[in-house]
Design a protein around this motif. Sequence first.
Motif, PDB file in Angstrom:
ATOM      1  N   HIS A  65       0.806  -1.221   0.000  1.00  0.00           N
ATOM      2  CA  HIS A  65       0.000   0.000   0.000  1.00  0.00           C
ATOM      3  C   HIS A  65       0.837   1.268   0.000  1.00  0.00           C
ATOM      4  O   HIS A  65       0.313   2.363   0.189  1.00  0.00           O
ATOM      5  N   LEU A  66       2.150   1.128  -0.166  1.00  0.00           N
ATOM      6  CA  LEU A  66       3.090   2.240  -0.337  1.00  0.00           C
ATOM      7  C   LEU A  66       3.232   3.154   0.873  1.00  0.00           C
ATOM      8  O   LEU A  66       3.651   4.295   0.741  1.00  0.00           O
ATOM      9  N   ALA A  67       2.885   2.635   2.061  1.00  0.00           N
ATOM     10  CA  ALA A  67       3.192   3.395   3.279  1.00  0.00           C
ATOM     11  C   ALA A  67       4.706   3.488   3.382  1.00  0.00           C
ATOM     12  O   ALA A  67       5.429   2.597   2.921  1.00  0.00           O
ATOM     13  N   GLN A  68       5.195   4.565   3.982  1.00  0.00           N
ATOM     14  CA  GLN A  68       6.638   4.756   4.102  1.00  0.00           C
ATOM     15  C   GLN A  68       7.032   4.969   5.557  1.00  0.00           C
ATOM     16  O   GLN A  68       6.324   5.644   6.305  1.00  0.00           O
ATOM     17  N   PHE A  69       8.208   4.380   5.911  1.00  0.00           N
ATOM     18  CA  PHE A  69       8.704   4.436   7.274  1.00  0.00           C
ATOM     19  C   PHE A  69      10.189   4.774   7.276  1.00  0.00           C
ATOM     20  O   PHE A  69      10.933   4.355   6.398  1.00  0.00           O
ATOM     21  N   ASP A  70      10.621   5.501   8.287  1.00  0.00           N
ATOM     22  CA  ASP A  70      12.029   5.817   8.470  1.00  0.00           C
ATOM     23  C   ASP A  70      12.668   4.645   9.230  1.00  0.00           C
ATOM     24  O   ASP A  70      12.203   4.298  10.317  1.00  0.00           O
ATOM     25  N   VAL A  71      13.723   4.048   8.659  1.00  0.00           N
ATOM     26  CA  VAL A  71      14.339   2.879   9.289  1.00  0.00           C
ATOM     27  C   VAL A  71      15.124   3.241  10.547  1.00  0.00           C
ATOM     28  O   VAL A  71      15.458   2.357  11.340  1.00  0.00           O
ATOM     29  N   ARG A  72      15.400   4.514  10.764  1.00  0.00           N
ATOM     30  CA  ARG A  72      16.159   4.919  11.949  1.00  0.00           C
ATOM     31  C   ARG A  72      15.294   4.922  13.203  1.00  0.00           C
ATOM     32  O   ARG A  72      15.756   4.540  14.276  1.00  0.00           O
ATOM     33  N   ASP A  73      14.046   5.368  13.077  1.00  0.00           N
ATOM     34  CA  ASP A  73      13.195   5.479  14.270  1.00  0.00           C
ATOM     35  C   ASP A  73      11.791   4.905  14.070  1.00  0.00           C
ATOM     36  O   ASP A  73      10.980   4.943  14.984  1.00  0.00           O
ATOM     37  N   GLY A  74      11.502   4.381  12.879  1.00  0.00           N
ATOM     38  CA  GLY A  74      10.203   3.774  12.601  1.00  0.00           C
ATOM     39  C   GLY A  74       9.094   4.751  12.277  1.00  0.00           C
ATOM     40  O   GLY A  74       7.958   4.348  12.026  1.00  0.00           O
ATOM     41  N   ALA A  75       9.396   6.047  12.269  1.00  0.00           N
ATOM     42  CA  ALA A  75       8.361   7.066  12.042  1.00  0.00           C
ATOM     43  C   ALA A  75       7.672   6.880  10.690  1.00  0.00           C
ATOM     44  O   ALA A  75       8.299   6.519   9.696  1.00  0.00           O
ATOM     45  N   VAL A  76       6.372   7.130  10.679  1.00  0.00           N
ATOM     46  CA  VAL A  76       5.597   7.085   9.438  1.00  0.00           C
ATOM     47  C   VAL A  76       5.958   8.318   8.620  1.00  0.00           C
ATOM     48  O   VAL A  76       5.819   9.448   9.093  1.00  0.00           O
ATOM     49  N   ARG A  77       6.423   8.107   7.418  1.00  0.00           N
ATOM     50  CA  ARG A  77       6.776   9.208   6.507  1.00  0.00           C
ATOM     51  C   ARG A  77       5.661   9.485   5.509  1.00  0.00           C
ATOM     52  O   ARG A  77       5.548  10.574   5.004  1.00  0.00           O
ATOM     53  N   ARG A  78       4.874   8.446   5.211  1.00  0.00           N
ATOM     54  CA  ARG A  78       3.699   8.614   4.341  1.00  0.00           C
ATOM     55  C   ARG A  78       2.689   7.546   4.722  1.00  0.00           C
ATOM     56  O   ARG A  78       3.037   6.388   4.907  1.00  0.00           O
ATOM     57  N   GLU A  79       1.435   7.949   4.822  1.00  0.00           N
ATOM     58  CA  GLU A  79       0.368   7.003   5.121  1.00  0.00           C
ATOM     59  C   GLU A  79       0.142   6.101   3.917  1.00  0.00           C
ATOM     60  O   GLU A  79       0.494   6.460   2.790  1.00  0.00           O
ATOM     61  N   PRO A  80      -0.478   4.943   4.120  1.00  0.00           N
ATOM     62  CA  PRO A  80      -0.756   4.047   2.994  1.00  0.00           C
ATOM     63  C   PRO A  80      -1.709   4.702   2.004  1.00  0.00           C
ATOM     64  O   PRO A  80      -2.555   5.508   2.391  1.00  0.00           O
ATOM     65  N   LEU A  81      -1.536   4.349   0.725  1.00  0.00           N
ATOM     66  CA  LEU A  81      -2.391   4.930  -0.309  1.00  0.00           C
ATOM     67  C   LEU A  81      -3.753   4.255  -0.369  1.00  0.00           C
ATOM     68  O   LEU A  81      -4.689   4.804  -0.936  1.00  0.00           O
ATOM     69  N   GLU A  82      -3.856   3.050   0.200  1.00  0.00           N
ATOM     70  CA  GLU A  82      -5.132   2.337   0.266  1.00  0.00           C
ATOM     71  C   GLU A  82      -5.362   1.894   1.695  1.00  0.00           C
ATOM     72  O   GLU A  82      -4.422   1.786   2.475  1.00  0.00           O
ATOM     73  N   GLY A  83      -6.584   1.596   2.011  1.00  0.00           N
ATOM     74  CA  GLY A  83      -6.890   1.123   3.354  1.00  0.00           C
ATOM     75  C   GLY A  83      -7.102   2.284   4.302  1.00  0.00           C
ATOM     76  O   GLY A  83      -7.173   3.446   3.915  1.00  0.00           O
ATOM     77  N   ASP A  84      -7.185   1.957   5.549  1.00  0.00           N
ATOM     78  CA  ASP A  84      -7.484   2.933   6.589  1.00  0.00           C
ATOM     79  C   ASP A  84      -6.207   3.590   7.100  1.00  0.00           C
ATOM     80  O   ASP A  84      -5.396   2.944   7.761  1.00  0.00           O
ATOM     81  N   PRO A  85      -5.989   4.879   6.798  1.00  0.00           N
ATOM     82  CA  PRO A  85      -4.770   5.537   7.274  1.00  0.00           C
ATOM     83  C   PRO A  85      -4.698   5.617   8.790  1.00  0.00           C
ATOM     84  O   PRO A  85      -3.625   5.757   9.355  1.00  0.00           O
ATOM     85  N   GLU A  86      -5.830   5.498   9.473  1.00  0.00           N
ATOM     86  CA  GLU A  86      -5.844   5.507  10.924  1.00  0.00           C
ATOM     87  C   GLU A  86      -5.234   4.215  11.482  1.00  0.00           C
ATOM     88  O   GLU A  86      -4.890   4.138  12.644  1.00  0.00           O
ATOM     89  N   ASN A  87      -5.122   3.194  10.617  1.00  0.00           N
ATOM     90  CA  ASN A  87      -4.640   1.889  11.040  1.00  0.00           C
ATOM     91  C   ASN A  87      -3.122   1.748  10.933  1.00  0.00           C
ATOM     92  O   ASN A  87      -2.584   0.675  11.138  1.00  0.00           O
ATOM     93  N   VAL A  88      -2.408   2.801  10.590  1.00  0.00           N
ATOM     94  CA  VAL A  88      -0.954   2.720  10.464  1.00  0.00           C
ATOM     95  C   VAL A  88      -0.303   3.326  11.704  1.00  0.00           C
ATOM     96  O   VAL A  88      -0.782   4.314  12.246  1.00  0.00           O
ATOM     97  N   CYS A  89       0.734   2.669  12.179  1.00  0.00           N
ATOM     98  CA  CYS A  89       1.473   3.174  13.338  1.00  0.00           C
ATOM     99  C   CYS A  89       2.961   3.069  13.013  1.00  0.00           C
ATOM    100  O   CYS A  89       3.331   2.448  12.021  1.00  0.00           O
ATOM    101  N   PRO A  90       3.811   3.668  13.806  1.00  0.00           N
ATOM    102  CA  PRO A  90       5.244   3.587  13.517  1.00  0.00           C
ATOM    103  C   PRO A  90       5.714   2.131  13.417  1.00  0.00           C
ATOM    104  O   PRO A  90       5.186   1.242  14.088  1.00  0.00           O
ATOM    105  N   GLN A  91       6.689   1.927  12.564  1.00  0.00           N
ATOM    106  CA  GLN A  91       7.289   0.608  12.389  1.00  0.00           C
ATOM    107  C   GLN A  91       8.213   0.324  13.573  1.00  0.00           C
ATOM    108  O   GLN A  91       8.917   1.217  14.035  1.00  0.00           O
ATOM    109  N   ARG A  92       8.200  -0.889  14.078  1.00  0.00           N
ATOM    110  CA  ARG A  92       9.091  -1.227  15.191  1.00  0.00           C
ATOM    111  C   ARG A  92      10.530  -1.314  14.696  1.00  0.00           C
ATOM    112  O   ARG A  92      10.794  -1.923  13.662  1.00  0.00           O
ATOM    113  N   VAL A  93      11.429  -0.681  15.433  1.00  0.00           N
ATOM    114  CA  VAL A  93      12.861  -0.718  15.126  1.00  0.00           C
ATOM    115  C   VAL A  93      13.599  -1.269  16.342  1.00  0.00           C
ATOM    116  O   VAL A  93      13.100  -1.190  17.470  1.00  0.00           O
TER     117      VAL A  93
END
Length: 117
Positions: A65-93
């Motif tokens: 869904h093309l969500a983007q995350f920073d590999v240094r801290d897991g921060a969301v850089r872009r919400e997913p293009l499909e699906g519920d953007p409320e359902n995205v959280c930072p990536q675990r690092v």
Amino acid sequence: MKVKLGTREEITVAGGRIRVRSSEYDILAVEIEGEVYAVENLCSHAGVSMHNGRLRDFTLTCPSHLAQFDVRDGAVRREPLEGDPENVCPQRVFPVTSDGELLFAEVPDGMDWKWFD
């Protein structure tokens, strides 16, 4: 818990990224500008494997869904293009440590892994 990622050379030879998976964890290690970062390999949005996602600078893009995350801290850089953007959280690092040549991801004991498979 220490999860063995391999050596820096092994990660470099593998194209700057290596996936380490067992029944307990699924981790993606990436090397950028001489540093190694470890992230949970399953996208926090929909559980898609991230190891085939595009990596540009420090931004890892989910191949689904093309969500983007920073590999240094897991921060969301872009919400997913499909699906519920409320359902995205930072990536675990995970912090990366070394013991001689070997690199390890420091994973909290008893961590609740999000298995979607």
